[in-house]
Motif scaffolding. Structure first.
Motif: not given
Length: 467
Positions: A191-205
């Motif tokens: 399961v990939s965690p990449l894109g989760a950011g620091a903890l909240a996900g990302s505001g970028l698309p």
């Protein structure tokens, strides 16, 4: 080159810097971090945050950096806090300001979680290959001893005769379960965690599923907070390696016993033994002993991580820097122990004559007498008592079960007729074990065929691409 610091008026104290640095051990994640950076760059380009030319330059720079890392031309410095800092420095050296664009939409929190999963999934396959190699060595030794009698033990006391090949295969089955656990672990670790950011996900698309697919993960995270704080995959991996260490330790302990003067059942090849600095006659089973000793180290790594995790609040905490060294150490330890054990097992010589001589010792055929009585409708409770009295008589007279006279058999019990002698041989005891999974030559041959096929399947799985 720190990846933080804009709101600080001064740099970190030297004591903090020394405590904080991790690049001396997390540098082994470098190539996995670069692979994740390639996938992230493509997602940024798909989101319109990098134009095609910028993407091309970044990918080319990452490829160049990857080669430099592999060849040792690019190494971390004392100023690099961690692997991510070092690699960003390398990218900026190649691209200038353009290299800084790659940091958009990701954090060291999701980066390191991704890198460690990639690293462990990759190395789990190599570990599986080594486990399968040891299982194969044991299986090949067992193939030569499908009908070799041996004294089976309980409480390290002679119990019942067994086939030595059955005994060797008894060490293969735990290894097969270890391989099962590794494969099961891999499913949950994919399961990939990449894109989760620091903890909240990302505001970028961004597109976490696309990143997951490119990196060979089964899916992307479902909860960004869990994605960066989850270290179940580390703890579970360490459990698998700790239990594997226990299995190797038990095998090592048996080899130590088998090769002792008191047993003398197995002779180890000179290439896989050591001597003494003072006693010229010594031939020590050091590999087996080290396998025992390393188990404590592997268990300790598991306890360390579980203790570190048990009180952590969500999401990321710096305590989690302590997750990597135990798994790195487990992989390094097993990469030394497993090949050495495999070589030791594959080259050892089994002393068939001594095993056969020891098989009936210690009244190990007593259970055959009890079973013989049961087949003549004597309740087992009574059969057990009668056989125990027969053993007591033999112990007093210092004779074996088959040396008791017909008259003395009758005195012990009228149920003990001279016909009982037909079960008082090791060969008859082993031939009577015909049920699946038992120690008779027939069931052992059947078991050997199944295990051989399973070991080959694990070799195939370990060599297959990660998906």
């Amino acid at each position: 080159m720190r990846l933080w610091g804009g709101r600080f008026e001064t740099g970190p104290a030297e004591a903090l810097a020394r405590l904080s640095v991790s690049v001396h051990f997390d540098w082994r994640l470098a190539r996995y971090d670069i692979a994740a950076s390639r996938a992230h760059a493509r997602v940024l380009a798909a989101a319109g945050l990098l134009d095609p030319d910028e993407l091309g330059e970044i990918l080319a720079a990452l490829d160049d950096l990857d080669v430099a890392v592999e060849t040792g031309q690019f190494r971390p410095t004392i100023e690099d806090e961690d692997v991510h800092t070092a690699l960003e420095r390398g990218l900026l050296e190649r691209l200038g300001a353009l290299g800084g664009k790659l940091r958009a939409g990701r954090s060291r929190n999701d980066q390191v979680a991704t890198d460690l999963r990639l690293y462990l999934r990759d190395h789990a396959r190599g570990l599986a290959q080594q486990i399968a190699d040891l299982a194969q060595a044991l299986t090949e030794q067992a193939a030569g001893h499908v009908d070799t009698p041996a004294p089976g033990l309980t409480h390290v006391q002679h119990a019942q005769p067994v086939v030595f090949g059955h005994w060797l295969l008894a060490h293969v089955h735990p290894l097969l379960r270890d391989l099962d656990r590794l494969r099961d672990w891999d499913v949950r670790a994919a399961v990939s965690p990449l894109g989760a950011g620091a903890l909240a996900g990302s505001g970028l698309p961004l597109d976490p599923p696309a990143v997951a697919k490119e990196l060979g993960f089964r899916e992307s995270f479902a909860n960004s907070m869990d994605a960066v704080s989850d270290r179940d995959f580390v703890a579970e991996f360490l459990f698998v390696t700790a239990l594997l260490g226990v299995h190797l330790s038990r095998l090592g302990e048996e080899v130590v016993l088998w090769t002792s003067h008191e047993f003398g059942w197995v002779e180890l090849d000179d290439a896989f033994t050591t001597g003494s600095s003072i006693m010229p006659q010594k031939k020590n089973a050091d590999i087996a002993e080290l396998a025992r000793g390393k188990a404590g180290r592997l268990i300790g790594g598991l306890v360390s991580v579980l203790t570190m995790l048990k009180g952590l609040p969500l999401t990321y905490d710096r305590d989690m820097q302590e997750d990597k060294e135990p798994v790195f150490d487990a992989i390094d330890t097993l990469s030394l122990v497993l090949p050495a054990l495999t070589g030791m097992i594959s080259t050892m010589t089994v002393r068939v004559d001594r095993l056969a001589k020891a098989a009936p010792v210690g009244f190990s055929l007593a259970t055959e007498v009890a079973d013989w009585l049961v087949r003549r409708s004597v309740p087992f409770r009574s059969a057990h008592e009668i056989t125990g009295q027969l053993v007591a008589l033999c112990a007093v007279r210092e004779c074996e079960l088959d040396e008791v006279s017909d008259d003395d058999l009758a005195k012990v019990s009228p149920h003990l007729t001279p016909d009982v002698r037909q079960v008082l041989t090791v060969s008859s005891a082993l031939a009577a074990r015909t049920t699946p999974g038992s120690t008779g030559p027939g069931p052992v041959a059947d078991q050997l065929a199944v295990v051989t096929e399973q070991v080959q399947k694990w070799h195939t799985w370990a060599a297959a691409p990660i998906s």
